[in-house]
Design an enzyme around this catalytic site. Structure first.
Site, PDB file in Angstrom:
ATOM      1  N   GLU A 129     -28.784  26.356 -16.772  1.00 26.37           N
ATOM      2  CA  GLU A 129     -28.028  27.231 -17.649  1.00 26.37           C
ATOM      3  C   GLU A 129     -26.533  27.008 -17.470  1.00 26.37           C
ATOM      4  O   GLU A 129     -26.098  26.472 -16.436  1.00 26.37           O
ATOM      5  CB  GLU A 129     -28.377  28.697 -17.360  1.00 26.37           C
ATOM      6  CG  GLU A 129     -29.838  29.019 -17.616  1.00 26.37           C
ATOM      7  CD  GLU A 129     -30.169  30.494 -17.565  1.00 26.37           C
ATOM      8  OE1 GLU A 129     -31.281  30.854 -17.931  1.00 26.37           O
ATOM      9  OE2 GLU A 129     -29.280  31.294 -17.160  1.00 26.37           O
ATOM     10  N   GLU A 243     -40.397  15.223  -9.728  1.00 29.59           N
ATOM     11  CA  GLU A 243     -39.136  15.011 -10.439  1.00 29.59           C
ATOM     12  C   GLU A 243     -38.149  14.227  -9.584  1.00 29.59           C
ATOM     13  O   GLU A 243     -37.520  13.266 -10.050  1.00 29.59           O
ATOM     14  CB  GLU A 243     -38.521  16.348 -10.848  1.00 29.59           C
ATOM     15  CG  GLU A 243     -37.193  16.191 -11.567  1.00 29.59           C
ATOM     16  CD  GLU A 243     -36.535  17.517 -11.924  1.00 29.59           C
ATOM     17  OE1 GLU A 243     -35.433  17.491 -12.510  1.00 29.59           O
ATOM     18  OE2 GLU A 243     -37.115  18.575 -11.601  1.00 29.59           O
ATOM     19  N   ARG A 269     -21.633 -18.930 -12.980  1.00 27.07           N
ATOM     20  CA  ARG A 269     -20.185 -18.807 -13.129  1.00 27.07           C
ATOM     21  C   ARG A 269     -19.497 -19.593 -12.014  1.00 27.07           C
ATOM     22  O   ARG A 269     -19.862 -19.473 -10.830  1.00 27.07           O
ATOM     23  CB  ARG A 269     -19.785 -17.331 -13.044  1.00 27.07           C
ATOM     24  CG  ARG A 269     -18.303 -17.057 -13.170  1.00 27.07           C
ATOM     25  CD  ARG A 269     -17.835 -17.184 -14.595  1.00 27.07           C
ATOM     26  NE  ARG A 269     -16.451 -16.729 -14.734  1.00 27.07           N
ATOM     27  CZ  ARG A 269     -15.756 -16.826 -15.848  1.00 27.07           C
ATOM     28  NH1 ARG A 269     -16.324 -17.351 -16.937  1.00 27.07           N
ATOM     29  NH2 ARG A 269     -14.506 -16.404 -15.906  1.00 27.07           N
ATOM     30  N   GLN A 280     -18.754 -17.380   0.608  1.00 31.45           N
ATOM     31  CA  GLN A 280     -19.338 -16.579   1.681  1.00 31.45           C
ATOM     32  C   GLN A 280     -19.030 -15.087   1.529  1.00 31.45           C
ATOM     33  O   GLN A 280     -19.908 -14.236   1.733  1.00 31.45           O
ATOM     34  CB  GLN A 280     -18.850 -17.067   3.044  1.00 31.45           C
ATOM     35  CG  GLN A 280     -19.533 -16.351   4.207  1.00 31.45           C
ATOM     36  CD  GLN A 280     -19.000 -16.806   5.545  1.00 31.45           C
ATOM     37  OE1 GLN A 280     -17.886 -16.454   5.918  1.00 31.45           O
ATOM     38  NE2 GLN A 280     -19.791 -17.584   6.267  1.00 31.45           N
ATOM     39  N   GLN A 337     -18.044  -5.403 -10.139  1.00 31.94           N
ATOM     40  CA  GLN A 337     -16.910  -6.112  -9.548  1.00 31.94           C
ATOM     41  C   GLN A 337     -17.183  -7.613  -9.467  1.00 31.94           C
ATOM     42  O   GLN A 337     -16.286  -8.424  -9.705  1.00 31.94           O
ATOM     43  CB  GLN A 337     -16.614  -5.551  -8.156  1.00 31.94           C
ATOM     44  CG  GLN A 337     -15.404  -6.162  -7.469  1.00 31.94           C
ATOM     45  CD  GLN A 337     -14.087  -5.733  -8.109  1.00 31.94           C
ATOM     46  OE1 GLN A 337     -14.035  -4.702  -8.766  1.00 31.94           O
ATOM     47  NE2 GLN A 337     -13.055  -6.531  -7.922  1.00 31.94           N
ATOM     48  N   GLY A 341     -13.667  -9.346 -14.936  1.00 26.73           N
ATOM     49  CA  GLY A 341     -13.311  -8.758 -16.228  1.00 26.73           C
ATOM     50  C   GLY A 341     -14.502  -8.580 -17.148  1.00 26.73           C
ATOM     51  O   GLY A 341     -14.554  -7.624 -17.940  1.00 26.73           O
ATOM     52  N   GLY A 365     -30.959  18.396  -9.728  1.00 32.51           N
ATOM     53  CA  GLY A 365     -30.524  18.917  -8.426  1.00 32.51           C
ATOM     54  C   GLY A 365     -29.460  18.003  -7.854  1.00 32.51           C
ATOM     55  O   GLY A 365     -29.726  16.834  -7.566  1.00 32.51           O
ATOM     56  N   THR A 366     -28.244  18.509  -7.722  1.00 32.34           N
ATOM     57  CA  THR A 366     -27.152  17.668  -7.242  1.00 32.34           C
ATOM     58  C   THR A 366     -27.376  17.235  -5.792  1.00 32.34           C
ATOM     59  O   THR A 366     -28.139  17.852  -5.047  1.00 32.34           O
ATOM     60  CB  THR A 366     -25.811  18.430  -7.316  1.00 32.34           C
ATOM     61  OG1 THR A 366     -25.863  19.540  -6.408  1.00 32.34           O
ATOM     62  CG2 THR A 366     -25.533  18.934  -8.725  1.00 32.34           C
ATOM     63  N   GLU A 368     -25.398  17.638  -3.425  1.00 30.70           N
ATOM     64  CA  GLU A 368     -24.944  18.710  -2.547  1.00 30.70           C
ATOM     65  C   GLU A 368     -26.065  19.736  -2.318  1.00 30.70           C
ATOM     66  O   GLU A 368     -26.280  20.208  -1.194  1.00 30.70           O
ATOM     67  CB  GLU A 368     -23.713  19.394  -3.145  1.00 30.70           C
ATOM     68  CG  GLU A 368     -22.446  18.547  -3.133  1.00 30.70           C
ATOM     69  CD  GLU A 368     -22.443  17.435  -4.175  1.00 30.70           C
ATOM     70  OE1 GLU A 368     -21.650  16.500  -4.036  1.00 30.70           O
ATOM     71  OE2 GLU A 368     -23.257  17.501  -5.129  1.00 30.70           O
TER      72      GLU A 368
END
Length: 388
Positions: A129, A243, A269, A280, A337, A341, A365-366, A368
């Site tokens: 809520e 959940e 790449r 490394q 990262q 880019g 549920g966070t 915390e």
């Protein structure tokens, strides 16, 4: 694939699911992400493949399969890179339908569970809520009995499938003076007079319809009550394990997807005359994150195996969500990262994946809240038991 948990039948199911998603879902994901609307015709296709009824009873159209089929479904949904679409599926199957199956009587199962398995109806679970998302006991929505109906007033927020679902599984206080001992759960049809929904604009999960829902003197037949009156809080607690474990599994799966994509990118790449995966500094950072993912995945599988045996694993499932969602955020941040880019560009998957993953430590549920629950169990020796 780990043969300790996955049989040949599991592996065949995974391949069938991957092929289905590649053909029926992946071509539409970008459109659904842009519009914030999932084509509702996909739900019938999901149902025809049996994906909505994986662990539900055969008599209602389900397949009654073990929990590792659910693990596979969650893992593969994460690997199509739409947290919103994945959320729309599991909010229906593992939030709304869980209550229908566990607390619903035969009439409710025929009217709601069977059509949910067949893809005719889509559901949502309404607990959080505006006044407090993680404070279930403090909810303010009321359902006051008036003859053969409840009159529901209040509001819910952060509800996945909150706009386009056909029914709502709603937690409300039937006896407000009793606090958390006065909470009940009921099913409400979407077209009931007095229900309004407002779609929320989110950082991630863009494909899913997350809503704030208002109830203004909504009349709900008393026969739409799930289970016993005033037992709703215990029902909600009972299902936290599945959940939280689902969210832990989602997290390790999206981290694995990010790592797989990134490793392939790094192998192709080049910089300063050699592939990125030959540097490394990058190699060591990559394997460090890979190790974190593997540890969480192995832990999550072990918890799934215990839950599959019927054990009450609220502590273990809470740890699963707490650690796996944190790990996924860290892995995906690092993977972005590695792409430099290009990781920041929407044409590559990491930008969306980063946004979608950020909800992991918040939803259901966070972190915390989970830490406080675990503190009570581990430090204060509070012993949570199966409640129903």
């Amino acid at each position: 694939m780990n043969s300790m948990y996955f049989t040949e039948e599991h592996n065949l199911f995974r391949e069938s699911l991957k092929n289905f998603l590649k053909k029926e879902v992946v071509p539409h994901i970008n459109k659904w992400e842009e519009t914030g609307t999932i084509d509702q015709s996909i739900w019938k296709k999901f149902a025809e493949m049996g994906f909505f009824g994986i662990h539900y009873p055969v008599e209602y159209g389900g397949l009654n399969l073990d929990l590792f089929y659910t693990v596979i479904l969650q893992e593969e949904l994460q690997k199509i890179n739409s947290g919103g679409f994945a959320a729309a599926v599991w909010a229906h199957v593992y939030l709304a339908m869980t209550h229908l199956n566990a607390e619903g009587n035969e009439d409710i199962k025929q009217r709601y569970l069977a059509p949910s398995i067949s893809g005719e109806k889509l559901g949502c679970l309404c607990i959080s809520e505006p006044s407090g998302g993680s404070d279930v006991a403090g909810l303010r929505t009321t359902a006051i009995k008036d003859g053969d109906h409840y009159i529901v007033n209040g509001s819910k927020t952060f509800i996945t499938n909150g706009v386009y679902s056909d029914y709502l599984v709603v937690a409300a206080k039937t006896n407000p003076e009793l606090g958390n001992k006065g909470i009940s759960i009921m099913v409400i049809d979407r077209d009931s007079e007095g229900i309004s929904a407002t779609k929320l604009d989110k950082l991630g999960w863009r494909a899913s319809d997350t809503a704030e829902i208002a109830f203004d003197n909504v009349k709900v037949p008393v026969y739409n009550l799930l289970g016993e009156e005033n037992k709703g809080f215990s029902y909600i607690l009972q299902h936290f394990s599945i959940e939280r474990l689902v969210m832990g599994i989602n997290a390790h799966a999206r981290a694995e997807y990010a790592l797989d994509y990134t490793l392939n990118y790094m192998s192709e790449r080049t910089a300063f005359g050699k592939e990125l995966d030959k540097f490394q500094a990058l190699r060591h950072r990559f394997v460090d994150k890979y190790a974190d993912m593997e540890i969480c995945k192995a832990y999550n599988y072990s918890v799934a195996a215990r839950l599959n045996k019927g054990e009450y694993v609220v502590k273990e499932a809470s740890i699963s969500k707490l650690k796996s969602t944190k790990m996924a955020d860290e892995v995906i941040y690092e993977c972005l990262q590695f792409l430099g880019g290009y990781g920041y560009m929407e044409d590559y998957p990491l930008a969306r994946l980063l946004r979608d993953s950020r909800l992991g430590p918040i939803g259901g549920g966070t972190s915390e809240i989970l830490k406080e629950i675990l503190s009570k169990m581990i430090i204060d020796k509070k012993d949570y038991k199966r409640t129903v």
